[in-house]
Design an enzyme around this catalytic site. Structure first.
Site: not given
Length: 168
Positions: A103-104
């Site tokens: 994800c991030h």
């Protein structure tokens, strides 16, 4: 079995932590939670997980670990403002030991300036940041480039776990 560092801070994405770490532990791998302050408790953004930080980024040594997991959520953005966390990640990339990013998580690698020429994926909102860092963004469930294994979001977790376990 492997010793896996989990670099984590408050507001991580609960499921991006809980599912991979459960799979790692089920296979006999040891987890060490690395964060800003040893002894702190960090919480997931959905409130499903509370994690005790085993060691701080100032004390953690890459040589003590076989791999690194960085869950997404807001945690990577919080960690990237800490110079010691950024240096720990940079050292890990340079060690060529496996790194698992979802994800991030690439945000902290962007700050560490270690993505130029690499292939990686991440959440769509950081696609342009990844490209601006000199990496090639690939929109796929799992992207493997050398020691980096990356995935986009919680929907990719089964494929992400399979790739991570294979690497371990």
């Amino acid at each position: 079995m492997s010793v896996v560092a989990v670099l984590i801070d408050d507001l991580f994405e609960d499921v991006e932590y809980s599912k991979p770490t459960a799979a790692f532990e089920n296979e006999g791998h040891e987890l060490i939670h690395v964060g800003i302050i040893k002894g702190n408790i960090v919480r997931g953004k959905k409130g499903a997980c509370e994690i005790l930080i085993d060691t701080s980024v100032t004390q953690a040594k890459v040589d003590d670990f076989d791999a690194l997991l960085i869950p997404g959520g807001y945690s990577p953005d919080r960690l990237r403002s800490n110079e010691y966390a950024v240096q720990f990640v940079k050292n890990f990339v340079e060690s060529e030991k496996p790194m698992f990013l979802i994800c991030h998580a690439p945000q902290i690698l962007i700050t560490a300036n270690v993505l130029k020429g690499r292939k990686i994926t991440g959440y769509k909102s950081i696609k342009q940041d990844i490209i601006n860092s000199g990496a090639e963004y690939i929109d796929r469930e799992v992207v493997e480039d050398g020691n980096l294994i990356s995935s986009r979001y919680p929907g990719d977790i089964p494929e992400f776990i399979a790739a991570c376990l294979k690497k371990l």
